[in-house]
Write a protein that holds these residues in place. Structure first.
Motif, PDB file in Angstrom:
ATOM      1  N   MET A  82     -30.006 -34.398 -53.535  1.00 29.70           N
ATOM      2  CA  MET A  82     -29.771 -35.600 -54.322  1.00 29.70           C
ATOM      3  C   MET A  82     -29.408 -35.338 -55.783  1.00 29.70           C
ATOM      4  O   MET A  82     -29.378 -36.265 -56.592  1.00 29.70           O
ATOM      5  CB  MET A  82     -30.936 -36.576 -54.191  1.00 29.70           C
ATOM      6  CG  MET A  82     -30.987 -37.221 -52.794  1.00 29.70           C
ATOM      7  SD  MET A  82     -29.364 -37.886 -52.223  1.00 29.70           S
ATOM      8  CE  MET A  82     -29.126 -39.215 -53.418  1.00 29.70           C
ATOM      9  N   ALA A  83     -29.113 -34.108 -56.114  1.00 25.08           N
ATOM     10  CA  ALA A  83     -28.404 -33.885 -57.384  1.00 25.08           C
ATOM     11  C   ALA A  83     -27.083 -34.639 -57.276  1.00 25.08           C
ATOM     12  O   ALA A  83     -26.390 -34.532 -56.255  1.00 25.08           O
ATOM     13  CB  ALA A  83     -28.161 -32.394 -57.596  1.00 25.08           C
ATOM     14  N   VAL A  84     -26.747 -35.423 -58.297  1.00 24.42           N
ATOM     15  CA  VAL A  84     -25.526 -36.245 -58.242  1.00 24.42           C
ATOM     16  C   VAL A  84     -24.710 -36.072 -59.519  1.00 24.42           C
ATOM     17  O   VAL A  84     -25.257 -35.897 -60.599  1.00 24.42           O
ATOM     18  CB  VAL A  84     -25.833 -37.756 -58.053  1.00 24.42           C
ATOM     19  CG1 VAL A  84     -26.469 -38.011 -56.699  1.00 24.42           C
ATOM     20  CG2 VAL A  84     -26.733 -38.284 -59.174  1.00 24.42           C
ATOM     21  N   THR A  85     -23.406 -36.151 -59.355  1.00 27.89           N
ATOM     22  CA  THR A  85     -22.509 -36.065 -60.509  1.00 27.89           C
ATOM     23  C   THR A  85     -22.773 -37.239 -61.442  1.00 27.89           C
ATOM     24  O   THR A  85     -22.814 -38.382 -60.996  1.00 27.89           O
ATOM     25  CB  THR A  85     -21.046 -36.140 -60.044  1.00 27.89           C
ATOM     26  OG1 THR A  85     -20.891 -35.327 -58.888  1.00 27.89           O
ATOM     27  CG2 THR A  85     -20.100 -35.661 -61.131  1.00 27.89           C
ATOM     28  N   SER A  86     -22.945 -36.966 -62.727  1.00 29.94           N
ATOM     29  CA  SER A  86     -23.044 -38.094 -63.663  1.00 29.94           C
ATOM     30  C   SER A  86     -21.780 -38.228 -64.508  1.00 29.94           C
ATOM     31  O   SER A  86     -21.443 -39.319 -64.941  1.00 29.94           O
ATOM     32  CB  SER A  86     -24.294 -37.995 -64.534  1.00 29.94           C
ATOM     33  OG  SER A  86     -24.237 -36.862 -65.354  1.00 29.94           O
ATOM     34  N   ASN A  87     -21.073 -37.147 -64.734  1.00 33.10           N
ATOM     35  CA  ASN A  87     -19.808 -37.220 -65.466  1.00 33.10           C
ATOM     36  C   ASN A  87     -18.897 -36.087 -65.026  1.00 33.10           C
ATOM     37  O   ASN A  87     -19.354 -34.965 -64.807  1.00 33.10           O
ATOM     38  CB  ASN A  87     -20.035 -37.115 -66.987  1.00 33.10           C
ATOM     39  CG  ASN A  87     -18.751 -37.342 -67.783  1.00 33.10           C
ATOM     40  OD1 ASN A  87     -18.059 -36.409 -68.155  1.00 33.10           O
ATOM     41  ND2 ASN A  87     -18.394 -38.593 -67.993  1.00 33.10           N
TER      42      ASN A  87
ATOM     43  N   PHE B  92     -20.313 -41.733 -63.724  1.00 35.18           N
ATOM     44  CA  PHE B  92     -20.909 -42.309 -62.518  1.00 35.18           C
ATOM     45  C   PHE B  92     -22.212 -42.977 -62.925  1.00 35.18           C
ATOM     46  O   PHE B  92     -23.116 -42.317 -63.445  1.00 35.18           O
ATOM     47  CB  PHE B  92     -21.167 -41.202 -61.501  1.00 35.18           C
ATOM     48  CG  PHE B  92     -19.914 -40.460 -61.112  1.00 35.18           C
ATOM     49  CD1 PHE B  92     -19.162 -40.878 -60.021  1.00 35.18           C
ATOM     50  CD2 PHE B  92     -19.461 -39.374 -61.840  1.00 35.18           C
ATOM     51  CE1 PHE B  92     -17.991 -40.206 -59.661  1.00 35.18           C
ATOM     52  CE2 PHE B  92     -18.298 -38.698 -61.500  1.00 35.18           C
ATOM     53  CZ  PHE B  92     -17.568 -39.117 -60.404  1.00 35.18           C
ATOM     54  N   LEU B  93     -22.297 -44.275 -62.717  1.00 30.85           N
ATOM     55  CA  LEU B  93     -23.392 -45.044 -63.318  1.00 30.85           C
ATOM     56  C   LEU B  93     -24.466 -45.461 -62.319  1.00 30.85           C
ATOM     57  O   LEU B  93     -25.634 -45.553 -62.667  1.00 30.85           O
ATOM     58  CB  LEU B  93     -22.808 -46.278 -64.002  1.00 30.85           C
ATOM     59  CG  LEU B  93     -21.713 -45.974 -65.039  1.00 30.85           C
ATOM     60  CD1 LEU B  93     -21.090 -47.265 -65.536  1.00 30.85           C
ATOM     61  CD2 LEU B  93     -22.256 -45.175 -66.198  1.00 30.85           C
ATOM     62  N   ARG B  94     -24.054 -45.745 -61.104  1.00 31.21           N
ATOM     63  CA  ARG B  94     -25.004 -46.206 -60.085  1.00 31.21           C
ATOM     64  C   ARG B  94     -24.530 -45.682 -58.728  1.00 31.21           C
ATOM     65  O   ARG B  94     -23.328 -45.479 -58.531  1.00 31.21           O
ATOM     66  CB  ARG B  94     -25.003 -47.744 -59.994  1.00 31.21           C
ATOM     67  CG  ARG B  94     -25.494 -48.446 -61.227  1.00 31.21           C
ATOM     68  CD  ARG B  94     -25.313 -49.965 -61.081  1.00 31.21           C
ATOM     69  NE  ARG B  94     -25.972 -50.684 -62.169  1.00 31.21           N
ATOM     70  CZ  ARG B  94     -25.397 -50.992 -63.325  1.00 31.21           C
ATOM     71  NH1 ARG B  94     -24.141 -50.687 -63.554  1.00 31.21           N
ATOM     72  NH2 ARG B  94     -26.078 -51.636 -64.264  1.00 31.21           N
ATOM     73  N   GLY B  95     -25.453 -45.516 -57.797  1.00 30.34           N
ATOM     74  CA  GLY B  95     -25.063 -45.168 -56.446  1.00 30.34           C
ATOM     75  C   GLY B  95     -24.185 -46.272 -55.846  1.00 30.34           C
ATOM     76  O   GLY B  95     -24.410 -47.451 -56.111  1.00 30.34           O
TER      77      GLY B  95
END
Lengths: 142, 142, 142, 142
Positions: A82-87, B92-95
């Motif tokens: 669940m590491a997710v791209t933020s930018n 990326f702001l929200r799932g």
């Protein structure tokens, strides 16, 4: 960053990616080198979407950069799906021909909550960078 | 930007995209609104790649943003297939849940050589932005 | 984002900025409008650094965008000085003449830990955007 | 990029910057190294704006990154004052203490119309990157 050590081998990473993205075959995750703070991903044109001009599409390049960043982070922190791209920021510098190209991902910072990765796509020769991307991942509390 | 007028209808754009990206079906290019400086693209989860967590992957979101930017530019300058992305930045702001989501593309500047587009991805409600992207395209001499 | 309400007035914000950045005079913080999710900052050329060509420098524009983002966030969460920029992306679209220009900052997402703001710089007319910036701030635990 | 050769010495660059930005003193342009595709800029805290927390402000860091990018480009193409920033993306990774810090600018691509530079800010040790920036300049026809 000199003390970073990979926790996973290329094979362990490939196993994870094959499970996490069931539609893709093993050759889509060709991690040819993993070392301290660094990962190299080889990409075959057969997995790429082409765009007008017969060149590799921007979205394919971005997907590759995002994947290489995800892989180099997981290689160093273990399997944290669940590491997710933020930018993600990408500069497209040259057309990418429809043949093999590479993504070199280098950890710039691996923090507890955020990791930032410099990814360079190149073709034929390491010094011919076709795209540069800076990718930030948010790492969940574990 | 008030004087910008679309030159192409949604149907003409869809025709171009179907030709330009032969592997994709017509429903992948669902331009639900085109007006001065603006285009809205509807995206079905069926064309999306999911990622761990069962949510829509980052690369799918970037592909959608890039496509919406390309479409709004072509809608206003006509069919120029070799317009190419030169920079894309995405937060990326929200799932994004595995159901329909939208991309609203607004031309910020349409120059002779460069066009810059603000793209906002949203789900359920326009004010719930799930990702923001700024996309720059280089337009070839014609 | 419709339910966001500013907690601070323009005067309270100006007081904070004057204290936080002691070298600057009050007129450097000219918040001409604050409303739900939005803040407008007027900038006088007298505070700007010029660059060759006699136009307003890129760093001045970035400083203004960063300040407008900081201000719109604090306006909505109260005085949290240690909110810090984690990412800023800016597209420079047109030369900015050496006279008043404006920064319109709109909150795209105000989360507990991260806030993302779209900032548009314009001159003469709101629709003549001279630069667009997306700014992410990290908000410390309070 | 191996064939790139600087055309200007550090002294010639400093002369240009002092003329181009008259308000600043010579020590603000401390180019400590220039070599093929690369420039290192030393920054003293005395030229920096501090922010709450007593650390070097984000705008100061962006100004430094932008300057280092401008300098490395001019070092390789000669004095072209009207080269202008078209995009700058910056990731802020660590607080920057109020003492000397460095900017390492590396040309990723030097094209006829666009140049892209990777800039890394560091303090104390090259491997402790405090901020990463990717900067694109537009180069006018000459």
């Amino acid at each position: 960053m000199t003390k970073l050590q990979p926790l996973l081998t290329a094979d362990e990473l490939v196993d994870f990616f094959c499970e996490a993205f069931p539609g893709q075959d093993r050759s889509a995750h060709d991690f040819v080198e993993i070392k301290s703070g660094f990962l190299r991903l080889r990409n075959s044109a057969k997995h790429a979407m082409l765009r007008p001009g017969g060149i590799i599409s921007g979205p394919t390049q971005m997907a590759v950069a995002d994947r290489a960043a995800y892989a180099v982070i997981l290689a160093h922190i273990g399997i944290v799906p669940m590491a997710v791209t933020s930018n993600l920021n990408m500069s497209f510098l040259r057309g990418v021909e429809a043949r093999d190209f590479y993504a070199d991902a280098q950890l710039i910072k691996l923090g507890r909550r955020l990791a930032t990765v410099d990814v360079r796509l190149w073709q034929d020769d390491e010094s011919t960078v076709v795209a540069q991307s800076t990718v930030t991942y948010a790492i969940p509390d574990q």
